[in-house]
Motif scaffolding. Structure first.
Motif, PDB file in Angstrom:
ATOM      1  N   LEU A  62      42.062  -6.166  44.789  1.00  0.00           N
ATOM      2  CA  LEU A  62      43.095  -5.359  45.420  1.00  0.00           C
ATOM      3  C   LEU A  62      44.266  -6.205  45.909  1.00  0.00           C
ATOM      4  O   LEU A  62      44.084  -7.226  46.571  1.00  0.00           O
ATOM      5  N   GLU A  63      45.454  -5.776  45.547  1.00  0.00           N
ATOM      6  CA  GLU A  63      46.700  -6.388  46.034  1.00  0.00           C
ATOM      7  C   GLU A  63      47.402  -5.345  46.879  1.00  0.00           C
ATOM      8  O   GLU A  63      47.473  -4.174  46.488  1.00  0.00           O
ATOM      9  N   TRP A  64      47.919  -5.755  48.026  1.00  0.00           N
ATOM     10  CA  TRP A  64      48.492  -4.811  48.988  1.00  0.00           C
ATOM     11  C   TRP A  64      49.885  -5.253  49.384  1.00  0.00           C
ATOM     12  O   TRP A  64      50.102  -6.410  49.703  1.00  0.00           O
ATOM     13  N   GLY A 124      44.964  -2.544  41.837  1.00  0.00           N
ATOM     14  CA  GLY A 124      43.724  -3.261  41.628  1.00  0.00           C
ATOM     15  C   GLY A 124      42.986  -2.708  40.431  1.00  0.00           C
ATOM     16  O   GLY A 124      43.334  -1.657  39.894  1.00  0.00           O
ATOM     17  N   THR A 125      41.938  -3.426  40.033  1.00  0.00           N
ATOM     18  CA  THR A 125      41.109  -3.029  38.911  1.00  0.00           C
ATOM     19  C   THR A 125      39.877  -2.324  39.433  1.00  0.00           C
ATOM     20  O   THR A 125      39.175  -2.846  40.306  1.00  0.00           O
ATOM     21  N   HIS A 126      39.615  -1.157  38.904  1.00  0.00           N
ATOM     22  CA  HIS A 126      38.484  -0.336  39.347  1.00  0.00           C
ATOM     23  C   HIS A 126      37.188  -0.900  38.744  1.00  0.00           C
ATOM     24  O   HIS A 126      36.745  -0.476  37.694  1.00  0.00           O
ATOM     25  N   SER A 127      36.593  -1.844  39.460  1.00  0.00           N
ATOM     26  CA  SER A 127      35.415  -2.555  38.969  1.00  0.00           C
ATOM     27  C   SER A 127      34.114  -2.104  39.612  1.00  0.00           C
ATOM     28  O   SER A 127      33.040  -2.520  39.204  1.00  0.00           O
ATOM     29  N   GLY A 128      34.206  -1.279  40.645  1.00  0.00           N
ATOM     30  CA  GLY A 128      33.018  -0.773  41.327  1.00  0.00           C
ATOM     31  C   GLY A 128      33.163   0.719  41.542  1.00  0.00           C
ATOM     32  O   GLY A 128      34.252   1.276  41.443  1.00  0.00           O
ATOM     33  N   THR A 182      47.802   1.524  40.131  1.00  0.00           N
ATOM     34  CA  THR A 182      48.763   1.281  41.200  1.00  0.00           C
ATOM     35  C   THR A 182      48.970   2.601  41.918  1.00  0.00           C
ATOM     36  O   THR A 182      49.176   3.631  41.276  1.00  0.00           O
ATOM     37  N   PHE A 183      48.887   2.579  43.227  1.00  0.00           N
ATOM     38  CA  PHE A 183      48.966   3.805  44.020  1.00  0.00           C
ATOM     39  C   PHE A 183      49.603   3.483  45.358  1.00  0.00           C
ATOM     40  O   PHE A 183      49.760   2.322  45.721  1.00  0.00           O
TER      41      PHE A 183
END
Length: 153
Positions: free
Chosen positions: A65-67, A87-91, A104-105
Motif C-alpha cells: 500500500l502506498e498512501w 496497492g496490489t490486492h494480494s490478500g 488506485t482509490f
C-alpha cells in the motif's frame, strides 16, 4: 482547539498507520470511545484498537500500500482530509479473494477532535465501488444494463 496541531496529527496518522503500517500509533490519535460513522458495516471493536484492526486487515490485503494525502482542511474541532492510495490486492479483503490486481482509490475522512486533542468522531467515505470494480468484483450502482434494454423494447 489548536487546529494546526490537529491537522498535523491527522497527517501523521496517515503516514504512521496507513503508509508505514504502524497501527499502534492509533492510540495517540483516537479517544477510547470514539464513534466511527461509515456507510459500510464494521465489526471492529471500539476505540483505537478497532481503528488499528481496520488498518491492519486492509494493509494485509494490500501489503504494498502506498498512501498520499492530497488535502487537509481544518476549522474549529474538525479536520477533513482527502487521500489517494494504491496497492496490489494480494490478500483477502472482505468477501473478495486475492486478485493480484493493482488498484488506485481515494477517500475523504472527517475527524472531530475532543478537548484532550484526540479524535472522538470520524466520518469515513471511501470509493469502495471504484475499488471493487478495479478488483473485478461485482458492482451494482444503478439499473442493470439488461433492464434498460428491456424497457426500450
Amino acid at each position: 482547539m489548536d487546529v494546526e496541531a490537529n491537522k498535523a496529527l491527522v497527517r501523521r496518522f496517515y503516514e504512521e498507520v496507513w503508509a508505514r503500517g504502524n497501527v499502534a500509533f492509533t492510540e495517540q490519535v483516537f479517544a477510547g470511545g470514539y464513534v466511527r460513522h461509515d456507510l459500510r458495516p464494521a465489526t471492529a471493536p471500539p476505540g483505537a484498537a478497532g481503528q488499528a484492526l481496520i488498518a491492519e486487515q486492509f494493509r494485509r490485503a494490500f501489503p504494498d500500500l502506498e498512501w498520499r494525502v492530497d488535502l487537509v482542511l481544518g476549522e474549529g474541532d474538525l479536520v477533513a482530509a482527502r487521500w489517494t492510495a494504491s496497492g496490489t490486492h494480494s490478500g483477502g479483503w472482505g468477501d473478495i479473494a486475492p486478485t493480484g490486481r493493482r488498484a488506485t482509490f481515494s477517500g475523504v475522512n472527517i475527524f472531530r477532535f475532543g478537548d484532550e486533542g484526540k479524535v472522538v468522531e470520524i466520518w469515513n467515505h471511501r470509493d469502495d465501488f471504484g475499488l471493487r470494480e478495479q478488483l473485478g468484483a461485482p458492482v451494482f450502482a444503478g439499473a442493470q444494463p439488461q433492464a434498460e434494454e428491456l424497457s426500450r423494447g
